[in-house]
Scaffold this active site. Structure first.
Site, PDB file in Angstrom:
ATOM      1  N   ASP A  16      -4.896   4.268  -6.654  1.00 33.49           N
ATOM      2  CA  ASP A  16      -5.331   5.334  -5.749  1.00 33.49           C
ATOM      3  C   ASP A  16      -6.465   6.074  -6.456  1.00 33.49           C
ATOM      4  O   ASP A  16      -6.219   6.915  -7.315  1.00 33.49           O
ATOM      5  CB  ASP A  16      -4.162   6.273  -5.442  1.00 33.49           C
ATOM      6  CG  ASP A  16      -4.563   7.406  -4.510  1.00 33.49           C
ATOM      7  OD1 ASP A  16      -5.424   7.184  -3.640  1.00 33.49           O
ATOM      8  OD2 ASP A  16      -4.010   8.511  -4.662  1.00 33.49           O
ATOM      9  N   GLU A  69      -6.836   1.538  -2.707  1.00 34.68           N
ATOM     10  CA  GLU A  69      -6.922   2.218  -1.415  1.00 34.68           C
ATOM     11  C   GLU A  69      -8.383   2.542  -1.125  1.00 34.68           C
ATOM     12  O   GLU A  69      -9.099   3.054  -1.983  1.00 34.68           O
ATOM     13  CB  GLU A  69      -6.091   3.503  -1.429  1.00 34.68           C
ATOM     14  CG  GLU A  69      -6.031   4.169  -0.070  1.00 34.68           C
ATOM     15  CD  GLU A  69      -5.042   5.310  -0.035  1.00 34.68           C
ATOM     16  OE1 GLU A  69      -4.094   5.228   0.759  1.00 34.68           O
ATOM     17  OE2 GLU A  69      -5.216   6.282  -0.794  1.00 34.68           O
ATOM     18  N   ASP A  77      -0.419  11.069  -6.521  1.00 39.00           N
ATOM     19  CA  ASP A  77      -1.354   9.975  -6.772  1.00 39.00           C
ATOM     20  C   ASP A  77      -0.614   8.716  -7.215  1.00 39.00           C
ATOM     21  O   ASP A  77      -0.937   7.610  -6.776  1.00 39.00           O
ATOM     22  CB  ASP A  77      -2.380  10.390  -7.828  1.00 39.00           C
ATOM     23  CG  ASP A  77      -3.075  11.683  -7.445  1.00 39.00           C
ATOM     24  OD1 ASP A  77      -3.940  11.639  -6.560  1.00 39.00           O
ATOM     25  OD2 ASP A  77      -2.733  12.732  -8.019  1.00 39.00           O
TER      26      ASP A  77
END
Length: 169
Positions: free
Chosen positions: A12, A72, A144
């Protein structure tokens, strides 16, 4: 990995905090391995922050030896400067596993949420809760890290020739 087991790192990306999560997938069985957050120094010059992010990712990759990586995708927000800075961090996050010889797949946040929670508009708390259900031994300390585990779970469910081809483009 052997016996059809694959180790996946989900990432992420962020300039202040980059979450990472490692799982093993064998068929539909998912097993938690590790997760964490890389925190580059906020007051350092941009190049130094990016270098620290790269060093941290390289260390995680060496320690956990994943077979594939998933990142992502980021969205464009109202502040062009913030979007550009996030893009730089995202570039580093994609580069580190590629340098380690891994294929890197990308997933939209909407797909990650839909895969993990069942709804594309899920809140962070819902993602974290579902990660606890899907990976009972996981104890992400940050949103996160939980998001990174969600990206890894998404890759485990959607990986295959199409996802890997997209990553190779």
């Amino acid at each position: 990995m052997t016996n059809g087991m694959i180790r996946i790192i989900g990432l992420d990306p962020g300039l202040r905090r980059t979450g990472w999560g490692v799982i093993e997938a064998q068929g539909t069985r998912l097993t938690y391995v590790a997760c964490g957050t890389i925190l580059p120094p906020e007051n350092a010059p941009m190049a130094e922050r990016l270098a620290e992010l790269h060093r941290g990712l390289a260390e995680v990759l060496a320690r956990h030896a994943p077979d594939e990586a998933a990142v992502e995708e980021t969205f464009v927000n109202m502040n062009p400067s913030s979007t550009l800075k996030l893009g730089q961090a995202r570039g580093v996050v994609m580069l580190a596993p590629a340098q380690a010889g891994l294929s890197v797949a990308e997933y939209a946040p909407l797909l990650v949420k839909k895969t993990v929670v069942g709804a594309g508009r899920a809140e962070k708390a819902q993602i974290r809760m579902m990660i606890g259900v899907l990976l009972p031994k996981a104890t992400p300390q940050t949103e996160d890290a939980a998001d990174a585990l969600a990206v890894a779970v998404t890759h485990a469910h959607h990986r295959g020739p199409a996802a890997l081809r997209r990553a190779a483009l």
